[in-house]
Write an enzyme that holds these catalytic residues in place. Structure first.
Site, PDB file in Angstrom:
ATOM      1  N   ASP A  13       0.819  -1.227   0.000  1.00  0.00           N
ATOM      2  CA  ASP A  13       0.000   0.000   0.000  1.00  0.00           C
ATOM      3  C   ASP A  13       0.848   1.270   0.000  1.00  0.00           C
ATOM      4  O   ASP A  13       0.437   2.291   0.553  1.00  0.00           O
ATOM      5  CB  ASP A  13      -0.940   0.041   1.217  1.00  0.00           C
ATOM      6  CG  ASP A  13      -1.792  -1.199   1.324  1.00  0.00           C
ATOM      7  OD1 ASP A  13      -2.251  -1.670   0.275  1.00  0.00           O
ATOM      8  OD2 ASP A  13      -1.982  -1.701   2.441  1.00  0.00           O
ATOM      9  N   GLU A  14       2.005   1.237  -0.617  1.00  0.00           N
ATOM     10  CA  GLU A  14       2.899   2.402  -0.606  1.00  0.00           C
ATOM     11  C   GLU A  14       2.524   3.438  -1.659  1.00  0.00           C
ATOM     12  O   GLU A  14       3.139   4.501  -1.720  1.00  0.00           O
ATOM     13  CB  GLU A  14       4.364   1.970  -0.841  1.00  0.00           C
ATOM     14  CG  GLU A  14       4.942   1.061   0.228  1.00  0.00           C
ATOM     15  CD  GLU A  14       4.731  -0.406  -0.106  1.00  0.00           C
ATOM     16  OE1 GLU A  14       3.975  -0.703  -1.060  1.00  0.00           O
ATOM     17  OE2 GLU A  14       5.299  -1.265   0.588  1.00  0.00           O
ATOM     18  N   GLY A  15       1.554   3.106  -2.487  1.00  0.00           N
ATOM     19  CA  GLY A  15       1.193   4.031  -3.569  1.00  0.00           C
ATOM     20  C   GLY A  15       1.913   3.671  -4.859  1.00  0.00           C
ATOM     21  O   GLY A  15       2.226   4.544  -5.666  1.00  0.00           O
ATOM     22  N   LYS A  16       2.120   2.368  -5.047  1.00  0.00           N
ATOM     23  CA  LYS A  16       2.816   1.913  -6.264  1.00  0.00           C
ATOM     24  C   LYS A  16       2.031   2.263  -7.518  1.00  0.00           C
ATOM     25  O   LYS A  16       2.607   2.577  -8.543  1.00  0.00           O
ATOM     26  CB  LYS A  16       3.010   0.384  -6.226  1.00  0.00           C
ATOM     27  CG  LYS A  16       3.988  -0.073  -5.168  1.00  0.00           C
ATOM     28  CD  LYS A  16       4.128  -1.583  -5.179  1.00  0.00           C
ATOM     29  CE  LYS A  16       2.951  -2.309  -4.604  1.00  0.00           C
ATOM     30  NZ  LYS A  16       2.743  -2.158  -3.169  1.00  0.00           N
ATOM     31  N   LYS A  18       0.261   4.789  -8.474  1.00  0.00           N
ATOM     32  CA  LYS A  18       0.508   6.104  -9.061  1.00  0.00           C
ATOM     33  C   LYS A  18       1.897   6.153  -9.722  1.00  0.00           C
ATOM     34  O   LYS A  18       2.052   6.693 -10.820  1.00  0.00           O
ATOM     35  CB  LYS A  18       0.396   7.193  -7.984  1.00  0.00           C
ATOM     36  CG  LYS A  18       0.801   8.544  -8.499  1.00  0.00           C
ATOM     37  CD  LYS A  18       0.655   9.675  -7.512  1.00  0.00           C
ATOM     38  CE  LYS A  18       1.507  10.833  -7.997  1.00  0.00           C
ATOM     39  NZ  LYS A  18       1.370  12.027  -7.184  1.00  0.00           N
ATOM     40  N   GLY A  40      -4.279  -3.943  -4.586  1.00  0.00           N
ATOM     41  CA  GLY A  40      -5.287  -2.966  -4.987  1.00  0.00           C
ATOM     42  C   GLY A  40      -4.598  -1.655  -5.262  1.00  0.00           C
ATOM     43  O   GLY A  40      -3.926  -1.109  -4.397  1.00  0.00           O
ATOM     44  N   HIS A  41      -4.684  -1.204  -6.484  1.00  0.00           N
ATOM     45  CA  HIS A  41      -4.089   0.082  -6.831  1.00  0.00           C
ATOM     46  C   HIS A  41      -5.207   1.083  -7.046  1.00  0.00           C
ATOM     47  O   HIS A  41      -6.100   0.843  -7.850  1.00  0.00           O
ATOM     48  CB  HIS A  41      -3.286  -0.023  -8.133  1.00  0.00           C
ATOM     49  CG  HIS A  41      -2.048  -0.843  -7.988  1.00  0.00           C
ATOM     50  ND1 HIS A  41      -1.338  -0.933  -6.823  1.00  0.00           N
ATOM     51  CD2 HIS A  41      -1.383  -1.592  -8.881  1.00  0.00           C
ATOM     52  CE1 HIS A  41      -0.287  -1.710  -7.015  1.00  0.00           C
ATOM     53  NE2 HIS A  41      -0.296  -2.138  -8.247  1.00  0.00           N
ATOM     54  N   THR A 129      -6.398 -11.185   3.021  1.00  0.00           N
ATOM     55  CA  THR A 129      -7.450 -10.459   2.313  1.00  0.00           C
ATOM     56  C   THR A 129      -8.634 -11.384   2.017  1.00  0.00           C
ATOM     57  O   THR A 129      -9.647 -10.931   1.476  1.00  0.00           O
ATOM     58  CB  THR A 129      -6.906  -9.890   0.985  1.00  0.00           C
ATOM     59  OG1 THR A 129      -6.415 -10.988   0.203  1.00  0.00           O
ATOM     60  CG2 THR A 129      -5.789  -8.890   1.222  1.00  0.00           C
ATOM     61  N   GLN A 224       1.885  -5.907  -3.239  1.00  0.00           N
ATOM     62  CA  GLN A 224       2.221  -6.005  -1.808  1.00  0.00           C
ATOM     63  C   GLN A 224       3.564  -5.311  -1.557  1.00  0.00           C
ATOM     64  O   GLN A 224       3.877  -4.366  -2.244  1.00  0.00           O
ATOM     65  CB  GLN A 224       2.235  -7.467  -1.328  1.00  0.00           C
ATOM     66  CG  GLN A 224       0.868  -8.135  -1.300  1.00  0.00           C
ATOM     67  CD  GLN A 224       0.450  -8.692  -2.640  1.00  0.00           C
ATOM     68  OE1 GLN A 224       1.220  -9.357  -3.292  1.00  0.00           O
ATOM     69  NE2 GLN A 224      -0.761  -8.419  -3.049  1.00  0.00           N
ATOM     70  N   SER A 299      -7.644  -0.531  -0.071  1.00  0.00           N
ATOM     71  CA  SER A 299      -8.447  -0.425  -1.294  1.00  0.00           C
ATOM     72  C   SER A 299      -9.028  -1.785  -1.683  1.00  0.00           C
ATOM     73  O   SER A 299      -9.929  -1.874  -2.494  1.00  0.00           O
ATOM     74  CB  SER A 299      -7.628   0.166  -2.441  1.00  0.00           C
ATOM     75  OG  SER A 299      -6.414  -0.493  -2.577  1.00  0.00           O
ATOM     76  N   THR A 300      -8.520  -2.867  -1.074  1.00  0.00           N
ATOM     77  CA  THR A 300      -9.055  -4.197  -1.387  1.00  0.00           C
ATOM     78  C   THR A 300     -10.118  -4.598  -0.379  1.00  0.00           C
ATOM     79  O   THR A 300     -11.179  -5.091  -0.740  1.00  0.00           O
ATOM     80  CB  THR A 300      -7.910  -5.239  -1.415  1.00  0.00           C
ATOM     81  OG1 THR A 300      -6.994  -4.836  -2.417  1.00  0.00           O
ATOM     82  CG2 THR A 300      -8.416  -6.632  -1.732  1.00  0.00           C
ATOM     83  N   SER A 413       6.130  12.135  -4.171  1.00  0.00           N
ATOM     84  CA  SER A 413       4.728  12.388  -4.494  1.00  0.00           C
ATOM     85  C   SER A 413       4.126  13.299  -3.419  1.00  0.00           C
ATOM     86  O   SER A 413       4.261  13.034  -2.229  1.00  0.00           O
ATOM     87  CB  SER A 413       3.990  11.058  -4.575  1.00  0.00           C
ATOM     88  OG  SER A 413       2.616  11.274  -4.662  1.00  0.00           O
ATOM     89  N   GLY A 415       0.774  14.497  -3.616  1.00  0.00           N
ATOM     90  CA  GLY A 415      -0.688  14.509  -3.725  1.00  0.00           C
ATOM     91  C   GLY A 415      -1.115  13.336  -4.578  1.00  0.00           C
ATOM     92  O   GLY A 415      -0.282  12.718  -5.247  1.00  0.00           O
TER      93      GLY A 415
HETATM   94  P1  IMP Z   1      -3.007 -12.566   1.599  1.00  0.00           P
HETATM   95  O1  IMP Z   1      -2.072 -12.013   0.587  1.00  0.00           O
HETATM   96  O2  IMP Z   1      -4.457 -12.269   1.300  1.00  0.00           O
HETATM   97  O3  IMP Z   1      -2.772 -14.025   1.867  1.00  0.00           O
HETATM   98  O4  IMP Z   1      -2.736 -11.814   2.996  1.00  0.00           O
HETATM   99  C1  IMP Z   1      -1.521 -12.017   3.733  1.00  0.00           C
HETATM  100  C2  IMP Z   1      -1.055 -10.725   4.363  1.00  0.00           C
HETATM  101  O5  IMP Z   1      -0.656  -9.816   3.353  1.00  0.00           O
HETATM  102  C3  IMP Z   1      -2.130 -10.000   5.168  1.00  0.00           C
HETATM  103  O6  IMP Z   1      -1.508  -9.333   6.249  1.00  0.00           O
HETATM  104  C4  IMP Z   1      -2.659  -8.969   4.191  1.00  0.00           C
HETATM  105  O7  IMP Z   1      -3.229  -7.860   4.840  1.00  0.00           O
HETATM  106  C5  IMP Z   1      -1.382  -8.606   3.475  1.00  0.00           C
HETATM  107  N1  IMP Z   1      -1.619  -8.102   2.117  1.00  0.00           N
HETATM  108  C6  IMP Z   1      -1.954  -8.793   1.026  1.00  0.00           C
HETATM  109  N2  IMP Z   1      -2.066  -8.006  -0.038  1.00  0.00           N
HETATM  110  C7  IMP Z   1      -1.763  -6.773   0.369  1.00  0.00           C
HETATM  111  C8  IMP Z   1      -1.656  -5.510  -0.299  1.00  0.00           C
HETATM  112  O8  IMP Z   1      -1.829  -5.373  -1.500  1.00  0.00           O
HETATM  113  N3  IMP Z   1      -1.309  -4.464   0.487  1.00  0.00           N
HETATM  114  C9  IMP Z   1      -1.053  -4.589   1.802  1.00  0.00           C
HETATM  115  N4  IMP Z   1      -1.119  -5.734   2.457  1.00  0.00           N
HETATM  116  C10 IMP Z   1      -1.471  -6.827   1.750  1.00  0.00           C
END
Ligand code: IMP
Length: 429
Positions: A13-16, A18, A40-41, A129, A224, A299-300, A413, A415
């Site tokens: 979730d670092e903002g990849k 953008k 989720g972007h 997730t 991730q 976002s997911t 970034s 904004g």
């Molecule tokens: P999984 O990928 O759904 O198996 O989740 C395993 C771990 O990775 C959990 O802590 C999720 O919250 C985290 N995680 C999975 N996808 C993302 C992402 O895109 N951003 C941030 N955390 C993620």
């Protein structure tokens, strides 16, 4: 010619999205190499907000090819839903813009059911997730998964479902007490997906290597983040794929010699979703303030993200593991109003000073952060377009991040919009 990898340098979730969107201008192909729709972007294009989980955000640029590599796990329903959404908004006019590798694994209904059932056990919860990602990779490594190339062959697909289902139903019903899944229903549903997906089938390794030989630029888009890597992350609180730069090669069939630079994306602070240790987490009003200012909700899954200060120990780990050649610092503007900002420079563990990230999550859990404090800039930096436009306090904060990370910033970034960006140097040249 340059091939650039974009990696999340923290816990995702670092903002990849953008940054990938901006760098897509310089590449002919954008490639995903791991993960699935757990990612989720969120992209802001003009006044529109678009959230993509699976398809690379490069799809918003007509004429750019997007490739989903063999290292990805694909939920066909989600994939087709994204395609429908994109087409409705006038994107993806040419289906040749999108290529799926035949060796990627398909997320089946039992993967989602097992993922959700496992998470009900509070004592062993990972905070996934719930998208079936882990169980799908389990079957891949266990050599019993279903690949896209199987899905599109009706007889092979039915045979594989027939072989797999008794074991999965036994687990679901007898161990987890969940409802049984029905073979005919699954085959019927997935066969309909297969017919719609087949036109996107291709060979990722072969087409990317041809593109490299033709002098095209490739952009590899990680999902991730580094600390969620199955091998190098805070195990077991990780995702099930190789999120680090090494995953590019296995997840696409492109050899290491073709990778020219690796950009690590980091927020100007730090967040994490799900369970697991997070030394610089703020469980106080400040954490709440950052969450609100940064709109830190997944976002997911929509879950509130855990927020904390920038962790230089963790970033040094990301620099080393990925061979980062540059940092892209996102959401600097979220800190606009703070009077003081902290950076975690080291940890204290049982009275000892730790400057290196411990590889054991149990040790990490016991680490307490050692902070250095900085003055905030307390002004709006959203209109800054060059480093010179930033207030001195913001420049000093960024300089410290770079120094502690041992890696230069290539982008900042300020904004959510595409234009709210300071581009310091271009990793493609
Ligand atoms: P999984 O990928 O759904 O198996 O989740 C395993 C771990 O990775 C959990 O802590 C999720 O919250 C985290 N995680 C999975 N996808 C993302 C992402 O895109 N951003 C941030 N955390 C993620």
């Amino acid at each position: 010619m340059a091939n650039v990898v974009i990696i999340g340098a923290q816990w995702g979730d670092e903002g990849k999205g953008k940054v990938v969107d901006i760098y897509t201008e310089h590449a002919q192909q954008v490639v995903r190499f791991q993960g699935g729709n757990n990612a989720g972007h969120t992209l802001v294009v003009g006044d529109e907000t678009i959230v993509l989980h699976l398809i690379p955000s490069g799809i918003l640029h007509p004429g750019k090819r997007c490739v989903i590599g063999n290292g990805v796990v694909l939920d066909p329903k989600i994939f087709l839903g994204e395609i429908e959404g994109l087409k409705k908004r006038g994107y993806l006019k040419d289906d040749r813009q999108l290529v799926l590798d035949g060796n990627l694994h398909i997320i089946m209904p039992w993967h989602k059911a097992v993922d959700l059932a496992r998470e009900k056990d509070v004592s062993r919860k990972i905070g996934t997730t719930g998208r079936g990602i882990g169980p799908c990779y389990e079957d891949k490594i266990g050599r019993r998964g279903i690949r896209l190339s199987d899905l599109i062959k009706p007889q092979v697909f039915r045979r594989k479902v027939k072989e797999m289902l008794p074991e999965k139903n036994f687990l679901l019903e007898k161990f987890f007490g969940e409802p049984l899944l029905n073979e005919d229903q699954i085959v019927e549903e997935y066969s309909a997906y297969a017919m719609q997906i087949e036109k996107y089938l291709g060979c990722c390794s072969s087409s990317l290597n041809k593109a490299i030989n033709a002098g095209e630029n490739l952009l590899f888009e990680g999902a991730q983040g580094t600390l969620l890597d199955i091998d190098h992350g805070t195990y077991p609180y990780v995702t099930s794929s190789s999120t680090c730069s090494g995953g590019v090669c296995t997840g696409t069939g492109v050899a290491p010699k073709h990778i020219n630079s690796v950009v690590g994306i980091t927020k100007a602070y730090c967040t994490r979703v799900g369970e697991g240790p997070f030394p610089s987490e703020l469980n106080d009003e400040m954490g709440e303030r950052i969450r609100k200012a940064g709109n830190e909700f997944g976002s997911t899954t929509g879950r509130p993200r855990r927020c904390g200060w920038f962790d230089a120990v963790a970033i040094r780990e990301a620099v080393r593991l990925n061979g980062l050649t540059g940092l892209a610092v996102t959401k600097l503007d979220v800190l606009n109003e703070l009077d003081n900002i902290k950076i975690c420079t080291a940890y204290s563990y049982q009275g000892q000073l730790l400057e290196e990230f411990p590889r054991d999550a149990d040790i990490l859990r016991e680490c307490t952060p050692i902070y250095e404090e900085f003055d905030g800039w307390q002004s709006d930096i959203c209109d800054a377009r060059s480093m010179a436009d930033l207030p001195d306090a913001a420049k000093a904060y960024l300089a410290k991040m770079e120094e502690l990370a041992g890696c230069p910033a290539v982008l900042v970034s300020v904004g959510p919009r595409r234009d709210q960006t300071i581009q310091i140097s271009n990793p493609f040249v």
